[in-house]
Design a protein around this motif. Sequence first.
Motif, mmCIF file in Angstrom:
data_model
loop_
_atom_site.group_PDB
_atom_site.id
_atom_site.type_symbol
_atom_site.label_atom_id
_atom_site.label_comp_id
_atom_site.label_asym_id
_atom_site.label_seq_id
_atom_site.Cartn_x
_atom_site.Cartn_y
_atom_site.Cartn_z
ATOM 1 N N SER A 71 0.820 -1.213 0.000
ATOM 2 C CA SER A 71 0.000 0.000 0.000
ATOM 3 C C SER A 71 0.854 1.264 0.000
ATOM 4 C CB SER A 71 -0.934 0.008 1.217
ATOM 5 O OG SER A 71 -0.198 0.162 2.423
ATOM 6 N N ILE A 72 2.157 1.097 0.223
ATOM 7 C CA ILE A 72 3.043 2.264 0.213
ATOM 8 C C ILE A 72 3.018 2.953 -1.150
ATOM 9 C CG2 ILE A 72 5.174 1.089 -0.491
ATOM 10 C CD1 ILE A 72 6.653 2.753 1.596
ATOM 11 N N LEU A 73 2.754 2.187 -2.230
ATOM 12 C CA LEU A 73 2.682 2.795 -3.557
ATOM 13 C C LEU A 73 1.528 3.779 -3.650
ATOM 14 C CD1 LEU A 73 3.439 -0.332 -5.778
ATOM 15 C CD2 LEU A 73 4.928 1.637 -5.349
ATOM 16 N N LYS A 74 0.373 3.396 -3.093
ATOM 17 C CA LYS A 74 -0.781 4.284 -3.109
ATOM 18 C C LYS A 74 -0.550 5.519 -2.243
ATOM 19 C CE LYS A 74 -4.046 0.455 -3.775
ATOM 20 N NZ LYS A 74 -5.226 -0.260 -3.193
ATOM 21 N N ARG A 75 0.255 5.333 -1.192
ATOM 22 C CA ARG A 75 0.463 6.442 -0.254
ATOM 23 C C ARG A 75 1.596 7.362 -0.656
ATOM 24 N NH1 ARG A 75 1.378 3.756 5.335
ATOM 25 N NH2 ARG A 75 1.810 1.863 4.161
ATOM 26 N N ARG A 88 6.268 9.792 5.984
ATOM 27 C CA ARG A 88 6.642 10.925 5.141
ATOM 28 C C ARG A 88 7.970 10.677 4.450
ATOM 29 N NH1 ARG A 88 10.004 15.969 5.922
ATOM 30 N NH2 ARG A 88 9.390 17.238 4.157
ATOM 31 N N LEU A 89 8.042 11.074 3.203
ATOM 32 C CA LEU A 89 9.281 11.047 2.446
ATOM 33 C C LEU A 89 9.573 12.466 1.981
ATOM 34 C CD1 LEU A 89 11.623 9.720 0.889
ATOM 35 C CD2 LEU A 89 9.992 9.138 -0.916
ATOM 36 N N ASP A 90 10.673 13.019 2.428
ATOM 37 C CA ASP A 90 11.086 14.366 2.015
ATOM 38 C C ASP A 90 11.380 14.345 0.510
ATOM 39 O OD1 ASP A 90 12.382 16.780 1.521
ATOM 40 O OD2 ASP A 90 13.338 16.817 3.483
ATOM 41 N N TRP A 91 10.662 15.175 -0.247
ATOM 42 C CA TRP A 91 10.816 15.144 -1.699
ATOM 43 C C TRP A 91 12.238 15.467 -2.123
ATOM 44 C CZ3 TRP A 91 12.369 19.478 -4.326
ATOM 45 C CH2 TRP A 91 12.229 20.706 -3.656
ATOM 46 N N LYS A 92 12.957 16.260 -1.316
ATOM 47 C CA LYS A 92 14.356 16.575 -1.650
ATOM 48 C C LYS A 92 15.253 15.355 -1.489
ATOM 49 C CE LYS A 92 14.702 19.974 1.302
ATOM 50 N NZ LYS A 92 13.311 20.005 1.800
ATOM 51 N N TYR A 93 14.821 14.417 -0.660
ATOM 52 C CA TYR A 93 15.609 13.218 -0.411
ATOM 53 C C TYR A 93 15.228 12.076 -1.358
ATOM 54 C CZ TYR A 93 18.086 9.685 2.364
ATOM 55 O OH TYR A 93 18.938 8.695 2.790
ATOM 56 N N LEU A 94 14.183 12.279 -2.148
ATOM 57 C CA LEU A 94 13.649 11.215 -2.996
ATOM 58 C C LEU A 94 14.701 10.595 -3.918
ATOM 59 C CD1 LEU A 94 11.270 9.540 -4.019
ATOM 60 C CD2 LEU A 94 10.684 11.437 -5.553
ATOM 61 N N PRO A 95 15.544 11.370 -4.607
ATOM 62 C CA PRO A 95 16.528 10.735 -5.505
ATOM 63 C C PRO A 95 17.448 9.758 -4.782
ATOM 64 C CG PRO A 95 16.338 13.071 -5.994
ATOM 65 C CD PRO A 95 15.584 12.842 -4.713
#
Length: 429
Positions: A71-75, A88-95
């Motif tokens: 379900s992490i994909l949907k979230r 939460r995933l910091d968008w700056k840390y996404l790469p």
Amino acid sequence: MLDAQVSNAPQPQLDIAVVGAGIVGVACALQLARQGLRVLVVDQQAPGQGASFGNAGHLATEQVFPIADLSILKRLPAMLMDPMGPLRLDWKYLPRALPWFVRLLLNLRPAPFRRTVAGIRALNEGSLEAWRRLLASLDRPGLLKEDGSLLVYERAGSRQALDALQARLREQAVAVDFWPAQAVRDAAPQLSERLLGGLFFPRTGHFIDPYRVVRELVDAARALGVQFLRRKVLGGQLLPDGVALATEEGGLRARQVLVACGAHSAGLTAALTGRKVPLDTERGYHLMLPHEHDRLPFAVTSLERRFIMTPMADGLRLAGTVEFAGLESPPNMERAWQLHRLSQGLFGRGLDAEAATPWMGMRPSLPDSLPIIDRVCGGRVLLAFGHQHLGLTQAAITAEHIARLAAAPATGGAPQGLPGLEAYRLDRF
């Protein structure tokens, strides 16, 4: 003085250097010293000042499933957009995080998922007894309250998910009972009457002061001659007769080294073994409420709100949330204060947040949700890290495993009597 004695000696003067003074490292150091080894613990912080200081205090033997599901994909969109969300995933840390998340998802396929559950369960099933043994040896059994824990729900629509979870847990031989609303009110009368029931886990418990547990372990270790050195380890290398560690203020040598520095373990592991491990950190937050005593008899988790409340000697600790933002980003303490807002409506009378203190810590996580507990490099390097949010739960049993690994013959792998350690080997990565 210690550096000079160690680095200038023709042979290592220490049997083992433990890098990391959190609950896992200190518990291991004590067990190693009890085997007659000369032990040094080195960490850039004082013992217990990292993730071990502010954990939820819950002995979470019931948590046998990985840290995430499909379900992490949907979230994922909400994770990127909601700074106050429970995951939460910091968008700056996404790469930087993306390769780790890809491996996480791959480990959710049926076969690796089953291996993960079996690995977590194997450690958790021995954790309660290991903690009993360890605290009894310190003459401090009262630091652990074996009163169970409760997962509550408040929406009728959540009952199906709760029932499914109970069924899955029973398949894994986790002791769990369904409690209707009245049973919840009888056991914890200060909780709100809006709660519809929950799952009670009788073979769990909570620590009344996790930091004091570390201090008690440190005192016992020091009494056996374990030395503690506050210094940052910069790197290390293998020697024919042991291991050399580079620190900010000189070198250290020992016959063996144990890497147990939590979320900071990847660099030293790579330097010593040549193997890169996909270690990341689940940043966790807590809010300590010093004026809230006797609200709960045991730890209570909210199914819908996704956080835990643990009664402790110094008040009530609200803990939870997972944030992926790396080791360097500053904490967002609003996430800690969000825990108080999440508590509203769970009690008949709201919680008092006066003089509350927020905190953030780094929980070390590998994409298969299993720690590394291993002995490599001909026995010169021991590894004990990556316990994700189960570091406190699994610390005592990990220390017992590490003590046996340290005593194993230099040319052997895992010694007899330690079935299942293959699941935690370094070479799975």
